[in-house]
Design an enzyme around this catalytic site. Structure first.
Site, PDB file in Angstrom:
ATOM      1  CB  THR A  50     -11.115   3.327  11.716  1.00  0.00           C
ATOM      2  OG1 THR A  50      -9.917   3.796  10.933  1.00  0.00           O
ATOM      3  CG2 THR A  50     -11.993   2.177  10.908  1.00  0.00           C
ATOM      4  CE  LYS A  88      -7.996   5.987   3.824  1.00  0.00           C
ATOM      5  NZ  LYS A  88      -6.783   5.989   3.769  1.00  0.00           N
ATOM      6  NE  ARG A 146       2.116   1.677  13.398  1.00  0.00           N
ATOM      7  CZ  ARG A 146       1.293   2.926  13.167  1.00  0.00           C
ATOM      8  NH1 ARG A 146       1.305   4.358  14.288  1.00  0.00           N
ATOM      9  NH2 ARG A 146       0.052   2.398  13.633  1.00  0.00           N
ATOM     10  CE  LYS A 182      -3.026   1.273   3.455  1.00  0.00           C
ATOM     11  NZ  LYS A 182      -2.714   3.127   3.846  1.00  0.00           N
ATOM     12  CG  ASP A 230      -4.964   4.376   1.714  1.00  0.00           C
ATOM     13  OD1 ASP A 230      -6.180   4.680   1.084  1.00  0.00           O
ATOM     14  OD2 ASP A 230      -5.077   4.305   2.822  1.00  0.00           O
TER      15      ASP A 230
END
Ligand code: C5P
Length: 240
Positions: free
Chosen positions: A120, A63, A211, A34, A61
């Site tokens: 989130t 968005k 991570r 990603k 990614d």
């Protein structure tokens, strides 16, 4: 199916050199990466071209959320770069979503356009402040329905929502789930975390892990351990 089809490693690093180091260390243990806002803003499309050129798959990614024409044009460029998956905000509306999907189909037929529903980081109270009544889950289901009815093949969602999405929309949709932590590793800044096995059991078709892998001492071993946890949950619901 190869569990490596389900694992996406987030290259949340500031330079192409740092990204290259992770990809080399992971080796054959994963092949979907990603590229998000940080790395893309720092290094631009060259980093995507390099990953694609070396046989890796790229989940871009960024968005996208803009007028249909602008988003469609950006998606076309992503397709030309060879991106395999990308994200758009479902709240951009049906015409924007349709423009993204159509541009994706014309630029790279197998590219997956995924809709981000509710971030989130937002809870019911914060969602209320931007004018959304009814809470996070309602909004996730509403936006997912909008995205899927406009041609998107999947969504990005937390493991908390994956079960309801799977129940509502069936086995075929792609559900990409971040916030995943192998048993025993710390949560970092993620508020709610699940293990890879829990995410798959909840209905995720893909998991995003940053991570825990990128900061591991032995990155390939960590990736392999996660693949083992994914495999323990077969059969998984989506065929994507
Ligand atoms: O390092 P970590 O595993 O927390 O990285 C998770 C990745 O997934 C990050 O790139 C983060 O931006 C992304 N993400 C997330 N939660 C979302 C959407 C994306 O953590 N709701």
């Amino acid at each position: 199916m190869d569990p490596r089809e389900r694992l996406i490693i987030a290259l949340d690093v500031p330079t192409a050199t740092a990204a290259r180091r992770i990809v080399a260390a992971v080796g054959d243990s994963a092949y979907i990466y990603k590229v998000g806002m940080q790395l893309y803003t720092a290094e631009g499309p060259a980093v995507v071209r390099e990953l694609v050129g070396s046989g890796r798959r790229v989940f871009l990614d960024l968005k996208y959320h803009d007028i249909p024409n602008t988003v469609g044009a950006a998606v076309r460029e992503a397709g030309a770069l060879g991106v395999s998956m990308l994200t758009v905000h479902a709240s951009g509306g049906g015409r924007m979503l349709r423009a993204a999907v159509e541009a994706g189909q014309s630029a790279k037929a197998d590219m997956l356009v995924l809709a981000v529903t509710v971030l989130t980081s937002l809870d019911d109270a914060e969602l209320g402040k931007v004018g959304v009544r009814g809470g996070v889950l309602d909004q996730v289901l509403r936006l997912a329905a909008l995205a899927l009815s406009n041609g998107c093949k999947g969504v990005v969602a937390s493991a908390l929502e994956a079960g309801a999405l799977r129940e509502e929309f069936g086995p075929e949709i792609t559900i990409v789930t971040p916030g995943v932590r192998p048993a025993g590793s710390g949560p970092h800044d993620q508020a709610r975390v699940v293990t890879p096995a829990e995410a798959i059991a909840a209905g995720a078709s893909h998991i995003v892990v940053g991570r825990p892998i990128t900061e591991a001492l032995d990155q390939a071993a960590e990736a392999r351990a996660i693949l083992g946890q994914i495999s323990s949950q077969y059969p998984v619901p989506s065929t994507q």
